[in-house]
Design a protein around this motif. Structure first.
Motif, PDB file in Angstrom:
ATOM      1  N   THR A 158       0.861  -1.176   0.000  1.00 11.25           N
ATOM      2  CA  THR A 158       0.000   0.000   0.000  1.00 11.25           C
ATOM      3  C   THR A 158       0.899   1.227   0.000  1.00 11.25           C
ATOM      4  OG1 THR A 158      -1.879   1.073   1.101  1.00 11.25           O
ATOM      5  CG2 THR A 158      -0.177   0.149   2.515  1.00 11.25           C
ATOM      6  N   LEU A 159       0.306   2.426   0.033  1.00 18.73           N
ATOM      7  CA  LEU A 159       1.049   3.668   0.173  1.00 18.73           C
ATOM      8  C   LEU A 159       0.821   4.210   1.575  1.00 18.73           C
ATOM      9  CD1 LEU A 159       0.253   5.447  -3.226  1.00 18.73           C
ATOM     10  CD2 LEU A 159       2.224   4.024  -2.656  1.00 18.73           C
ATOM     11  N   ASP A 160       1.882   4.717   2.219  1.00 17.97           N
ATOM     12  CA  ASP A 160       1.715   5.271   3.555  1.00 17.97           C
ATOM     13  C   ASP A 160       1.269   6.728   3.489  1.00 17.97           C
ATOM     14  OD1 ASP A 160       3.954   6.789   2.958  1.00 17.97           O
ATOM     15  OD2 ASP A 160       5.305   5.673   4.271  1.00 17.97           O
ATOM     16  N   HIS A 161       1.322   7.428   4.607  1.00 11.22           N
ATOM     17  CA  HIS A 161       0.807   8.800   4.684  1.00 11.22           C
ATOM     18  C   HIS A 161       1.563   9.754   3.763  1.00 11.22           C
ATOM     19  CE1 HIS A 161       4.349   8.916   7.274  1.00 11.22           C
ATOM     20  NE2 HIS A 161       4.339  10.220   7.165  1.00 11.22           N
ATOM     21  N   SER A 162       2.828   9.422   3.441  1.00 10.04           N
ATOM     22  CA  SER A 162       3.628  10.295   2.577  1.00 10.04           C
ATOM     23  C   SER A 162       3.652   9.815   1.136  1.00 10.04           C
ATOM     24  CB  SER A 162       5.060  10.373   3.117  1.00 10.04           C
ATOM     25  OG  SER A 162       5.684   9.102   3.066  1.00 10.04           O
ATOM     26  N   ALA A 163       2.781   8.869   0.788  1.00 10.74           N
ATOM     27  CA  ALA A 163       2.699   8.271  -0.559  1.00 10.74           C
ATOM     28  C   ALA A 163       3.919   7.413  -0.870  1.00 10.74           C
ATOM     29  CB  ALA A 163       2.498   9.319  -1.636  1.00 10.74           C
ATOM     30  N   ALA A 164       4.677   7.029   0.168  1.00 10.98           N
ATOM     31  CA  ALA A 164       5.785   6.095  -0.016  1.00 10.98           C
ATOM     32  C   ALA A 164       5.256   4.662   0.013  1.00 10.98           C
ATOM     33  CB  ALA A 164       6.842   6.295   1.074  1.00 10.98           C
ATOM     34  N   ILE A 165       5.965   3.755  -0.654  1.00 13.30           N
ATOM     35  CA  ILE A 165       5.539   2.352  -0.721  1.00 13.30           C
ATOM     36  C   ILE A 165       5.751   1.680   0.631  1.00 13.30           C
ATOM     37  CG2 ILE A 165       5.998   0.117  -1.791  1.00 13.30           C
ATOM     38  CD1 ILE A 165       6.893   1.616  -4.289  1.00 13.30           C
ATOM     39  N   PHE A 166       4.728   0.972   1.080  1.00 20.14           N
ATOM     40  CA  PHE A 166       4.796   0.181   2.311  1.00 20.14           C
ATOM     41  C   PHE A 166       4.483  -1.265   1.946  1.00 20.14           C
ATOM     42  CE2 PHE A 166       2.652  -1.871   5.881  1.00 20.14           C
ATOM     43  CZ  PHE A 166       3.562  -1.696   6.897  1.00 20.14           C
ATOM     44  N   VAL A 167       5.441  -2.168   2.184  1.00 23.80           N
ATOM     45  CA  VAL A 167       5.277  -3.591   1.846  1.00 23.80           C
ATOM     46  C   VAL A 167       5.472  -4.419   3.105  1.00 23.80           C
ATOM     47  CG1 VAL A 167       6.088  -5.506   0.415  1.00 23.80           C
ATOM     48  CG2 VAL A 167       6.176  -3.178  -0.459  1.00 23.80           C
ATOM     49  N   VAL A 168       4.595  -5.401   3.317  1.00 26.51           N
ATOM     50  CA  VAL A 168       4.767  -6.377   4.389  1.00 26.51           C
ATOM     51  C   VAL A 168       4.643  -7.776   3.800  1.00 26.51           C
ATOM     52  CG1 VAL A 168       4.083  -5.012   6.400  1.00 26.51           C
ATOM     53  CG2 VAL A 168       2.333  -6.051   4.972  1.00 26.51           C
ATOM     54  N   TYR A 169       5.295  -8.716   4.447  1.00 22.99           N
ATOM     55  CA  TYR A 169       5.267 -10.101   3.981  1.00 22.99           C
ATOM     56  C   TYR A 169       5.627 -11.018   5.145  1.00 22.99           C
ATOM     57  CZ  TYR A 169      10.358  -9.649   3.969  1.00 22.99           C
ATOM     58  OH  TYR A 169      11.655  -9.439   4.347  1.00 22.99           O
ATOM     59  N   ARG A 170       5.353 -12.311   4.978  1.00 21.80           N
ATOM     60  CA  ARG A 170       5.723 -13.309   5.985  1.00 21.80           C
ATOM     61  C   ARG A 170       7.128 -13.814   5.675  1.00 21.80           C
ATOM     62  NH1 ARG A 170       4.582 -18.773   5.939  1.00 21.80           N
ATOM     63  NH2 ARG A 170       3.154 -18.387   4.187  1.00 21.80           N
ATOM     64  N   SER A 171       8.031 -13.652   6.646  1.00 19.49           N
ATOM     65  CA  SER A 171       9.424 -14.018   6.440  1.00 19.49           C
ATOM     66  C   SER A 171       9.649 -15.492   6.785  1.00 19.49           C
ATOM     67  CB  SER A 171      10.339 -13.143   7.298  1.00 19.49           C
ATOM     68  OG  SER A 171      10.223 -13.510   8.662  1.00 19.49           O
ATOM     69  N   THR A 172      10.866 -15.954   6.554  1.00 13.12           N
ATOM     70  CA  THR A 172      11.208 -17.337   6.861  1.00 13.12           C
ATOM     71  C   THR A 172      11.214 -17.602   8.361  1.00 13.12           C
ATOM     72  OG1 THR A 172      13.538 -16.682   6.696  1.00 13.12           O
ATOM     73  CG2 THR A 172      12.537 -17.696   4.759  1.00 13.12           C
ATOM     74  N   THR A 173      11.230 -16.550   9.176  1.00 11.53           N
ATOM     75  CA  THR A 173      11.111 -16.730  10.622  1.00 11.53           C
ATOM     76  C   THR A 173       9.665 -16.900  11.067  1.00 11.53           C
ATOM     77  OG1 THR A 173      10.921 -14.352  11.068  1.00 11.53           O
ATOM     78  CG2 THR A 173      13.143 -15.283  10.923  1.00 11.53           C
ATOM     79  N   GLY A 174       8.710 -16.727  10.140  1.00 10.84           N
ATOM     80  CA  GLY A 174       7.299 -16.843  10.478  1.00 10.84           C
ATOM     81  C   GLY A 174       6.675 -15.549  10.942  1.00 10.84           C
ATOM     82  N   ALA A 175       7.415 -14.443  10.893  1.00  9.55           N
ATOM     83  CA  ALA A 175       6.895 -13.153  11.349  1.00  9.55           C
ATOM     84  C   ALA A 175       6.480 -12.298  10.150  1.00  9.55           C
ATOM     85  CB  ALA A 175       7.941 -12.414  12.180  1.00  9.55           C
ATOM     86  N   ILE A 176       5.516 -11.394  10.381  1.00 10.90           N
ATOM     87  CA  ILE A 176       5.139 -10.396   9.383  1.00 10.90           C
ATOM     88  C   ILE A 176       6.099  -9.217   9.532  1.00 10.90           C
ATOM     89  CG2 ILE A 176       3.319  -8.863   8.561  1.00 10.90           C
ATOM     90  CD1 ILE A 176       2.756 -11.831   8.112  1.00 10.90           C
TER      91      ILE A 176
END
Length: 466
Positions: A158-176
Motif C-alpha cells: 500500500t502507500l503510507d501517509h507520505s505516498a511512499a511504498i509500504f510492503v509487508v510479507y511473511r518471512s522465513t522466521t514466520g513473522a510479518i
C-alpha cells in the motif's frame, strides 16, 4: 435521510481518491464498477464483468492462484498472472494476445500497486526466496530489484501517509515484517492484509498459528505499529481480506474452521462453504463486494446498503472450459452410444532452488549451509546421501518456504566437510505436481554443481525437464 446522504458523500470522496491499496482478483474500472479475474482449472484466464458471470478470456499454462489486477495510467485493468514455469505476464484488460513478460522466477501470487504518479509497481516472491519488485518506467517495465532475501509468503503493498511504498510479507522466521527490517509486527501462519485510513494510518491483519486473527495498527501516521492484539476469538483459516467502506468503516473478512465467510469486525456470519480465501473491494457506491471460490464455482456477495448485506451469494459460474455438447444419437442406426471423455490437464512443474554455502578445497568442500528455497506449502522433501555424510537420509513432510539440509554434514557444529565425489539427491514433491529432483555433486577445487531433473506423478525414474 441525513445518514444516507452522509454515507454517499463519504463514499464519493473515497472512490475519487487515488488508490492506496493493492488488490488481487478484483478491481474497479474507471467508472467504479467491480471486475473479477481468476485462473481456471485449464490454466486460462476468466473474467466476470460487473454484475455478470465468468467467461473464458484465453491463455494457457497459468498457475491456479490469485492474480494481481489494478487500473493503470491509461484506464485499463492490468492483470498480472504467474505461469507454471514462474514467468509473470502483464495482460492489459486480460487480453492474452497483448501479454508482456515482466519478470521470471516467481514462486507465488504477484501484487500490483498504483503509485502516486499513476504508474504501477509489482511485488512478488521468487523461487530463490527473495522478495522482488518491478516498476513501470517511461518505456515500459524496468528490471526487477531485490528487496529482501527471507520471503516465505506473498507480499501485500500500500502507500503510507507520505505516498511512499509500504510492503509487508511473511518471512522465513514466520513473522510479518517489512523489507527494511524495521518493522516486525508479529508471528503469523498466513499472508498479511493491510488497509490505509484517510489520515494515512496503516493497519495490518494476519492469522496466527492457533487460528487467531490479529491486528497491528499505527496510532498516528508518523509512528510505528503498536502491539499485536486479537481481532477474533474464534479460529479462522486462510488469509484475511480487509477494506474500508464509503463511510470509512473497517471490514475484515475471513473463513471460519468450517469454510463459512465471516465479517469479523461486525461479527456477521455471511455463510457459504468456501474453498479459498476471500477478496474484498469497495465499489463506486462505497459498498463492499466480496468474492471467493466454493469448489469449482465462484461466489460473490455485496452490501445492499451501509452495514446491511444482500440475502445470499450470487453465483459467478465455474472457471472451467464449457462442457462439450451431448452427442445426438442416430435413431436410424443401432450404433453404440459415443463415449464422452472428460478433459485432463497436465500437472504443473514444481520449482525450487537448492543453494549451498560452501568453500571448495583440494579434496573436499567445507559446507556452512545447504538450503532449499521456494518450497510450496504442504510439500514433502526427501534427501539421500550415498556416502560421506553424517546421515544417509533426511525426510520432511508438510513443509513450506525454506528447508535446511544441514544435518547431512553437521549435527551440532556450525559447519561440516564433505569429500569430493559425494552426491546428495533431493526430491521435492507435492500432490498433483511434477516433482523437482536436485542432485548436488561435491567437486575438488570447484563449487558444487546442482543438476535439476523432473519426476512425473506415478513415474519410477526422473527425466529431463520439459
Amino acid at each position: 435521510m441525513r445518514r444516507a446522504v452522509a454515507f454517499a458523500l463519504a463514499a464519493l470522496a473515497l472512490v475519487c481518491a487515488a488508490p492506496a491499496n493493492a488488490s488481487r482478483t478484483v478491481a474497479v474500472d474507471a467508472a467504479g464498477a467491480v471486475h473479477a479475474y481468476v485462473v481456471g482449472a485449464d490454466g486460462a484466464l476468466y473474467h466476470a464483468p460487473p454484475g455478470g458471470v465468468l467467461a473464458r478470456v484465453g491463455g494457457a499454462g497459468l498457475a491456479q492462484e490469485p492474480v494481481a489486477v489494478e487500473r493503470d495510467g491509461q484506464g485499463r485493468l492490468l492483470v498480472v498472472a504467474r505461469t507454471d514455469d514462474g514467468a509473470l505476464l502483464a495482460l492489459p484488460d486480460g487480453d492474452w494476445s497483448a501479454r508482456v513478460q515482466v519478470a521470471a522466477g516467481a514462486a507465488g501470487s504477484p501484487e500490483l500497486l498504483v503509485l502516486s504518479d499513476g504508474k504501477l509497481a509489482l511485488f512478488y516472491r521468487g523461487v530463490d526466496g527473495k522478495l522482488w519488485s518491478v516498476t513501470e518506467g517511461v518505456g515500459g517495465w524496468q528490471s526487477p530489484v531485490s528487496l529482501a532475501d527471507d520471503a516465505a509468503g506473498d507480499p501485500t503493498a500500500t502507500l503510507d501517509h507520505s505516498a511512499a511504498i509500504f510492503v509487508v510479507y511473511r518471512s522465513t522466521t514466520g513473522a510479518i515484517v517489512t523489507p527494511d527490517g524495521l518493522q516486525n509486527l508479529g508471528p503469523a501462519a498466513s499472508d498479511p492484509a493491510v488497509v490505509r485510513y484517510p489520515d494515512g494510518r496503516l493497519e495490518v491483519f494476519a492469522r496466527a498459528a492457533d487460528g487467531t486473527l490479529w491486528r497491528a495498527a499505527q496510532e498516528l501516521p508518523l509512528f510505528g505499529f503498536g502491539p499485536v492484539t486479537p481481532l477474533a476469538a474464534g479460529p479462522v483459516i486462510g488469509t484475511p481480506a480487509a477494506v474500508l467502506d464509503g463511510a470509512r468503516n473497517l471490514h475484515v473478512f475471513a473463513r471460519d474452521a468450517g469454510g463459512a465467510l465471516q465479517e469479523i469486525t461486525s461479527a456477521t456470519a455471511l455463510g457459504g462453504a468456501l474453498s479459498g480465501d476471500p477478496a474484498a473491494i469497495r465499489n463506486r457506491f462505497g459498498l463492499i463486494e466480496v468474492f471467493a471460490p466454493s469448489g469449482a464455482t465462484w461466489l460473490a456477495r455485496a452490501q445492499s446498503a451501509a452495514l446491511t448485506w444482500e440475502l445470499g451469494f450470487r453465483a459467478l459460474g465455474e472457471a472451467a472450459p464449457a462442457a462439450a455438447p451431448a452427442p445426438v444419437p442416430l435413431l436410424a442406426s443401432p450404433t453404440p452410444a459415443p463415449v464422452v471423455v472428460s478433459p485432463t490437464y497436465a500437472p504443473r512443474r514444481l520449482l525450487v532452488d537448492l543453494r549451498a554455502d560452501a568453500r571448495a578445497g583440494r579434496t573436499s568442500t567445507v559446507f556452512k549451509g545447504l538450503t532449499l528455497r521456494g518450497v510450496p506449502a504442504g510439500a514433502t522433501v526427501t534427501a539421500t546421501c550415498g556416502k560421506g555424510c553424517k546421515r544417509a537420509s533426511l525426510s520432511f513432510r508438510n513443509v513450506a518456504g525454506t528447508v535446511s539440509l544441514k544435518p547431512f554434514f553437521a549435527k551440532r557444529a556450525k559447519q561440516g566437510t564433505l569429500k569430493a565425489g559425494t552426491k546428495i539427491r533431493v526430491v521435492v514433491s507435492a500432490p498433483n505436481m511434477i516433482a523437482a529432483v536436485k542432485t548436488l555433486t561435491v567437486r575438488p577445487r570447484k563449487a558444487p554443481t546442482v543438476a535439476t531433473r523432473c519426476l512425473a506423478p506415478g513415474a519410477a525414474a526422473e527425466t529431463l525437464c520439459a
